[in-house]
Write a protein that holds these residues in place. Structure first.
Motif, PDB file in Angstrom:
ATOM      1  N   THR A  34     -25.129  15.274  35.493  1.00 54.68           N
ATOM      2  CA  THR A  34     -24.548  14.145  36.209  1.00 54.68           C
ATOM      3  C   THR A  34     -23.098  13.979  35.777  1.00 54.68           C
ATOM      4  N   ASP A  35     -22.849  14.110  34.478  1.00 54.61           N
ATOM      5  CA  ASP A  35     -21.482  14.046  33.968  1.00 54.61           C
ATOM      6  C   ASP A  35     -20.644  15.196  34.528  1.00 54.61           C
ATOM      7  N   LEU A  36     -21.235  16.380  34.641  1.00 55.14           N
ATOM      8  CA  LEU A  36     -20.512  17.524  35.194  1.00 55.14           C
ATOM      9  C   LEU A  36     -20.115  17.237  36.646  1.00 55.14           C
ATOM     10  N   SER A  37     -21.009  16.631  37.407  1.00 53.95           N
ATOM     11  CA  SER A  37     -20.672  16.271  38.787  1.00 53.95           C
ATOM     12  C   SER A  37     -19.512  15.277  38.818  1.00 53.95           C
ATOM     13  N   ALA A  38     -19.519  14.304  37.915  1.00 59.35           N
ATOM     14  CA  ALA A  38     -18.427  13.325  37.847  1.00 59.35           C
ATOM     15  C   ALA A  38     -17.117  13.998  37.431  1.00 59.35           C
ATOM     16  N   ARG A  39     -17.193  14.882  36.456  1.00 56.51           N
ATOM     17  CA  ARG A  39     -15.972  15.583  36.018  1.00 56.51           C
ATOM     18  C   ARG A  39     -15.446  16.481  37.132  1.00 56.51           C
ATOM     19  N   LEU A  40     -16.355  17.126  37.852  1.00 56.58           N
ATOM     20  CA  LEU A  40     -15.944  17.957  38.976  1.00 56.58           C
ATOM     21  C   LEU A  40     -15.205  17.112  40.007  1.00 56.58           C
ATOM     22  N   ALA A  41     -15.762  15.962  40.353  1.00 55.12           N
ATOM     23  CA  ALA A  41     -15.159  15.098  41.368  1.00 55.12           C
ATOM     24  C   ALA A  41     -13.787  14.591  40.958  1.00 55.12           C
ATOM     25  N   SER A  42     -13.567  14.417  39.667  1.00 54.21           N
ATOM     26  CA  SER A  42     -12.292  13.854  39.209  1.00 54.21           C
ATOM     27  C   SER A  42     -11.323  14.911  38.690  1.00 54.21           C
ATOM     28  N   SER A  43     -11.676  16.173  38.850  1.00 51.10           N
ATOM     29  CA  SER A  43     -10.840  17.237  38.273  1.00 51.10           C
ATOM     30  C   SER A  43      -9.906  17.841  39.320  1.00 51.10           C
ATOM     31  N   HIS A  44      -9.016  18.612  38.807  1.00 52.43           N
ATOM     32  CA  HIS A  44      -8.158  19.453  39.632  1.00 52.43           C
ATOM     33  C   HIS A  44      -8.515  20.894  39.282  1.00 52.43           C
ATOM     34  N   ALA A  45      -9.807  21.186  39.342  1.00 55.00           N
ATOM     35  CA  ALA A  45     -10.295  22.497  38.939  1.00 55.00           C
ATOM     36  C   ALA A  45      -9.798  23.574  39.890  1.00 55.00           C
ATOM     37  N   ASP A  46      -9.587  24.749  39.331  1.00 57.16           N
ATOM     38  CA  ASP A  46      -9.264  25.879  40.186  1.00 57.16           C
ATOM     39  C   ASP A  46     -10.496  26.160  41.055  1.00 57.16           C
ATOM     40  N   PRO A  47     -10.327  26.786  42.206  1.00 53.95           N
ATOM     41  CA  PRO A  47     -11.462  26.977  43.119  1.00 53.95           C
ATOM     42  C   PRO A  47     -12.661  27.688  42.499  1.00 53.95           C
ATOM     43  N   GLU A  48     -12.439  28.654  41.663  1.00 51.05           N
ATOM     44  CA  GLU A  48     -13.577  29.371  41.072  1.00 51.05           C
ATOM     45  C   GLU A  48     -14.327  28.494  40.075  1.00 51.05           C
ATOM     46  N   SER A  49     -13.609  27.712  39.278  1.00 50.48           N
ATOM     47  CA  SER A  49     -14.266  26.781  38.360  1.00 50.48           C
ATOM     48  C   SER A  49     -15.019  25.707  39.128  1.00 50.48           C
ATOM     49  N   ALA A  50     -14.414  25.207  40.195  1.00 48.86           N
ATOM     50  CA  ALA A  50     -15.084  24.199  41.030  1.00 48.86           C
ATOM     51  C   ALA A  50     -16.355  24.787  41.625  1.00 48.86           C
ATOM     52  N   LYS A 123     -12.542  23.508  48.728  1.00 46.68           N
ATOM     53  CA  LYS A 123     -12.916  22.283  49.445  1.00 46.68           C
ATOM     54  C   LYS A 123     -13.014  21.071  48.513  1.00 46.68           C
ATOM     55  N   LEU A 124     -12.945  21.291  47.209  1.00 46.56           N
ATOM     56  CA  LEU A 124     -13.091  20.186  46.263  1.00 46.56           C
ATOM     57  C   LEU A 124     -12.154  19.017  46.552  1.00 46.56           C
ATOM     58  N   PRO A 125     -10.851  19.236  46.749  1.00 44.31           N
ATOM     59  CA  PRO A 125      -9.983  18.071  46.971  1.00 44.31           C
ATOM     60  C   PRO A 125     -10.417  17.213  48.167  1.00 44.31           C
ATOM     61  N   ALA A 126     -10.888  17.840  49.223  1.00 44.58           N
ATOM     62  CA  ALA A 126     -11.297  17.090  50.412  1.00 44.58           C
ATOM     63  C   ALA A 126     -12.605  16.333  50.202  1.00 44.58           C
ATOM     64  N   LEU A 127     -13.442  16.802  49.290  1.00 40.75           N
ATOM     65  CA  LEU A 127     -14.753  16.202  49.056  1.00 40.75           C
ATOM     66  C   LEU A 127     -14.823  15.373  47.780  1.00 40.75           C
ATOM     67  N   ALA A 128     -13.751  15.362  47.002  1.00 43.70           N
ATOM     68  CA  ALA A 128     -13.770  14.741  45.673  1.00 43.70           C
ATOM     69  C   ALA A 128     -14.130  13.263  45.717  1.00 43.70           C
ATOM     70  N   GLU A 129     -13.544  12.503  46.622  1.00 52.08           N
ATOM     71  CA  GLU A 129     -13.823  11.061  46.658  1.00 52.08           C
ATOM     72  C   GLU A 129     -15.277  10.794  47.037  1.00 52.08           C
ATOM     73  N   GLN A 130     -15.770  11.507  48.019  1.00 52.70           N
ATOM     74  CA  GLN A 130     -17.166  11.346  48.431  1.00 52.70           C
ATOM     75  C   GLN A 130     -18.111  11.735  47.292  1.00 52.70           C
ATOM     76  N   LEU A 131     -17.799  12.836  46.608  1.00 51.81           N
ATOM     77  CA  LEU A 131     -18.621  13.278  45.476  1.00 51.81           C
ATOM     78  C   LEU A 131     -18.557  12.270  44.338  1.00 51.81           C
ATOM     79  N   SER A 132     -17.391  11.707  44.097  1.00 46.96           N
ATOM     80  CA  SER A 132     -17.234  10.722  43.032  1.00 46.96           C
ATOM     81  C   SER A 132     -18.099   9.486  43.294  1.00 46.96           C
ATOM     82  N   LYS A 133     -18.057   8.969  44.509  1.00 42.99           N
ATOM     83  CA  LYS A 133     -18.845   7.785  44.848  1.00 42.99           C
ATOM     84  C   LYS A 133     -20.344   8.076  44.765  1.00 42.99           C
TER      85      LYS A 133
END
Length: 185
Positions: A34-50, A123-133
Motif C-alpha cells: 500500500t505504501d509502495l502504491s502511495a510512493r508510486l503515485a507521488s513519485s517522478h519515477a522513470d517509466p521502467e521503475s514506475a 502513463k504515471l504522470p497522467a494517472l498519479a492523482e487518481q492513484l493517489s486518491k
C-alpha cells in the motif's frame, strides 16, 4: 524534476511456524505494498521503475491478498467461532469479514490503474492523482482493519486454538500457496 527508482518490497515466503506470525508478515507486506502504491503515485519515477512498481503492487494484491483473505475467512474464523470466543472476538470476526468485500472493491477499482502503468510506465504522470486518491482510500480502510485483527483476532488465535488446530491452519495456508493448488495458481 528528477527521476527516481522505487524500491520494491520482498516477495512473500511460504508460511512456516506459527500461523499468527505468518499473518503478521502478510500484514506487513500489505502495508508495504500500500505504501509502495502511495510512493508510486507521488513519485517522478522513470517509466521502467514506475512499470516495475505498478507490476509488483498489482501482482501482490491480485495474487497474495486473496490467499490471505482465504486464510482468515476459511481457516481462522470458523475455528475461532466454533470455540465460542468472547463477544469482542466474535464482533471483530464479523466486522473484518464484512470489510473484506469493501477492500476487494477498492482494490478492484485500482487494478486498471496499476495495469495501465505496468503496461506503460510513462502513463504515471497522467494517472498519479487518481492513484493517489485511491491509495489514500485503501489506506483508510486498511488501518482500522489490520489493527482490529491484530488487537482482537490474532491474540485469540494464540490463546484459543490448540496445537493441532494451529498445525491444520498452517498446513492449509501452505497448501493455498503451493504451485498447482487450486488457490495457488
Amino acid at each position: 524534476m528528477s527521476l527516481v527508482q522505487i524500491k520494491l518490497p520482498e516477495a512473500e515466503p511460504e508460511p512456516t511456524g506459527h500461523p499468527v506470525d505468518a499473518l503478521l508478515a502478510c500484514h506487513a507486506r500489505i502495508r508495504e505494498f500500500t505504501d509502495l502504491s502511495a510512493r508510486l503515485a507521488s513519485s517522478h519515477a522513470d517509466p521502467e521503475s514506475a512499470r516495475s512498481a505498478a507490476a509488483a503492487v498489482r501482482q501482490y494484491f491480485a495474487l497474495a491478498l486473496p490467499l490471505h483473505e482465504a486464510d482468515e475467512d476459511l481457516s481462522i474464523a470458523p475455528r475461532l467461532r466454533a470455540l465460542q470466543p468472547p463477544d469482542t472476538v466474535l464482533q471483530a470476526l464479523d466486522l473484518v469479514a464484512r470489510q473484506h468485500p469493501d477492500i476487494d472493491r477498492v482494490i478492484g477499482r485500482m487494478m486498471p490503474l496499476w495495469e495501465a502503468i505496468e503496461a506503460d510506465g510513462a502513463k504515471l504522470p497522467a494517472l498519479a492523482e487518481q492513484l493517489s486518491k485511491a491509495t489514500e482510500r485503501l489506506s483508510m480502510i486498511w488501518t482500522p482493519h489490520l489493527s482490529l485483527e491484530e488487537a482482537e483476532v490474532f491474540p485469540a488465535i494464540r490463546a484459543l486454538l490448540t496445537p493441532e488446530a494451529l498445525e491444520a491452519v498452517r498446513a492449509e495456508m501452505a497448501e493455498r500457496r503451493r504451485p498447482g493448488s487450486a488457490e495457488g495458481q
